[in-house]
Design an enzyme around this catalytic site. Sequence first.
Site, PDB file in Angstrom:
ATOM      1  N   HIS A  56       0.738  -1.083   0.061  1.00 41.87           N
ATOM      2  CA  HIS A  56       0.081   0.007  -0.039  1.00 41.87           C
ATOM      3  C   HIS A  56       0.780   1.228  -0.028  1.00 41.87           C
ATOM      4  O   HIS A  56       0.723   2.253  -0.845  1.00 41.87           O
ATOM      5  CB  HIS A  56      -1.143  -0.077   1.116  1.00 41.87           C
ATOM      6  CG  HIS A  56      -1.890   1.072   1.297  1.00 41.87           C
ATOM      7  ND1 HIS A  56      -3.130   1.160   0.902  1.00 41.87           N
ATOM      8  CD2 HIS A  56      -1.683   2.286   1.871  1.00 41.87           C
ATOM      9  CE1 HIS A  56      -3.716   2.307   1.118  1.00 41.87           C
ATOM     10  NE2 HIS A  56      -2.636   3.014   1.830  1.00 41.87           N
ATOM     11  N   GLU A  57       1.918   1.329   0.884  1.00 39.54           N
ATOM     12  CA  GLU A  57       2.645   2.450   1.153  1.00 39.54           C
ATOM     13  C   GLU A  57       3.700   2.452  -0.193  1.00 39.54           C
ATOM     14  O   GLU A  57       3.913   3.825  -0.530  1.00 39.54           O
ATOM     15  CB  GLU A  57       3.459   2.683   2.496  1.00 39.54           C
ATOM     16  CG  GLU A  57       2.609   2.579   3.743  1.00 39.54           C
ATOM     17  CD  GLU A  57       1.601   3.413   3.806  1.00 39.54           C
ATOM     18  OE1 GLU A  57       1.735   4.836   3.036  1.00 39.54           O
ATOM     19  OE2 GLU A  57       0.601   3.486   4.441  1.00 39.54           O
ATOM     20  N   HIS A  75       1.642   4.411  -2.725  1.00 38.45           N
ATOM     21  CA  HIS A  75       1.646   5.848  -2.754  1.00 38.45           C
ATOM     22  C   HIS A  75       3.150   6.502  -3.085  1.00 38.45           C
ATOM     23  O   HIS A  75       3.299   7.406  -3.817  1.00 38.45           O
ATOM     24  CB  HIS A  75       1.479   6.231  -1.200  1.00 38.45           C
ATOM     25  CG  HIS A  75       0.107   6.110  -0.754  1.00 38.45           C
ATOM     26  ND1 HIS A  75      -1.014   7.046  -1.216  1.00 38.45           N
ATOM     27  CD2 HIS A  75      -0.298   5.392   0.418  1.00 38.45           C
ATOM     28  CE1 HIS A  75      -1.906   6.772  -0.566  1.00 38.45           C
ATOM     29  NE2 HIS A  75      -1.753   5.774   0.312  1.00 38.45           N
ATOM     30  N   GLU A 123      -4.824   7.378  -2.820  1.00 34.93           N
ATOM     31  CA  GLU A 123      -5.502   6.427  -2.488  1.00 34.93           C
ATOM     32  C   GLU A 123      -5.644   5.112  -3.869  1.00 34.93           C
ATOM     33  O   GLU A 123      -5.725   4.241  -3.685  1.00 34.93           O
ATOM     34  CB  GLU A 123      -6.583   6.556  -1.725  1.00 34.93           C
ATOM     35  CG  GLU A 123      -6.524   6.794  -0.293  1.00 34.93           C
ATOM     36  CD  GLU A 123      -5.590   6.286   0.547  1.00 34.93           C
ATOM     37  OE1 GLU A 123      -5.651   4.948   0.662  1.00 34.93           O
ATOM     38  OE2 GLU A 123      -4.702   6.707   1.027  1.00 34.93           O
TER      39      GLU A 123
HETATM   40 ZN    ZN Z   1      -3.190   5.158   1.981  1.00 38.33          ZN
END
Ligand code: ZN
Length: 500
Positions: free
Chosen positions: A262-263, A266, A292
């Site tokens: 997830h990170e 980003h 997101e």
């Molecule tokens: Zn996030």
Amino acid sequence: MPANELQQLKKRLSDIASLRSAAALMHWDQSTLMPERGAKHRGEQLAAIERLAHERSTDAELGRLLERLEARSPADATEAALLRVAREDFERDTRVPGAFVEEMTAHVTETYHAWKKAREARDFKRIVEPLKKTLDLSRRYSSFFPGFQHAADPLIDGSDPGSTVATLRPLFAELRARLVPLAREITARPPFDNSCLRREFDERKQIEFGALVIRKLGYDFSRGRQDMTAHPFMIRFNANDVRITTRVKKDDFGEALFSTIHEAGHALYELGIDEALEGTPLARGTSSGVHESQSRLWENIVGRSRPFWEHFYPELRDSFPAQFGDVPLDAFHRAINRVERSLIRTDADEVTYNLHVMIRFDLEIDMLEDRLRAEDLRDAWNARYEADLGLTPPHDGDGCLQDVHWYGGLIGGAFQGYTLGNVMSAQFLEAARRALPGLDDQVRSGRFDGLLSWLRANVHSHGRMRTGPETVRHATGRDLETAPYMRYLEGKYRALLGTR
Ligand code: ZN
């Protein structure tokens, strides 16, 4: 000397960016490496540097410079976007009076500490008085931006420019109408067995496996690094230093891996922004929704897909033979895609996650519209959980006190980005598939450069040159719509339910 004035503007903006990234570095250090007793001095350092950044960003001379530049026609699209974004930032920073900012900051800091105690005591009543004041402050904050239609719009605009209550309400209503029955249909059956993820996993090996995965996805460790924190985050200092953090649990395999992906999602966004924009306010992810969309695209659509695990599962088994040696790929794939009705947003699966978000979005709007009083928030919260998820929180800690957002900031604009991101992620992926017909095969063979290049060209590189809605339109040829997301979810779960 107009060219000269543009240089002056850029110099001012890059100084502000440098001050802000110095503050960001202090924040990063504070949550990763700083010894506990360094906190007091760090607070002073941060306050001093943030004051400097604020002085620079609200300097009347910056305003005059902008006016002079706005009076002539821009040389190109980049200059036009730079002026637009610099103006938006300047307005946002200067319209709110200093005295209000001080009052708000002091109140929010106090409320945050009160919330921690109230959450521990699982008692909403303890936070009602501060929450009333937060609501009042949120409305006052809005009133400094009279150009907007709805009291929540200036707050939404702070994180998702271009989205408003009027655009989000119908989108979310449409989504909820499809998600509630889908969640009901899936949870009517016994949930997928995920006990294989709850065995004991060496923490260092988990981190190593996560690093191996994100390196293959395209995260470049010569332009970033990964450290441990209580709450994972991504942070950008400049185009060549975008870091991520993660946390690891011995008895929960998904925790570290999926938060790492997830990170990294980003970070890939920030690392993909055109370097020519560096030092200007354009060199940043454009909105929380688009951000997101990138983290969730990699974490969920790619990272929980079968082709992804056809590639990585043999390596995972090599790393953890005792834990996964007896678990077939299909069983593992189902385990990481378990759906269940639950009370906690951050633990929710792909199907129910947005229901949690929409509950919060609706409650924020109701409070700002004065249709819901702060003191009635708990009852309204519990009623919505019953209606949408068929569950009532056993106590406020698992209910309306679970998220920090309303207690560590203003009310409004804090949640829509999560669901916007989910909806966008599927629309981006459908568009990428049209351009890359062999995408699943690429993923199956561990090649992610095709997808990453597509995202860079169509989403990442533009930074704040385009707003969120413009990014979606340019990348996919259409405005944001829920259909691709619902096709994705329904298709995925139909297949998953059919495989057992
Ligand atoms: Zn996030």
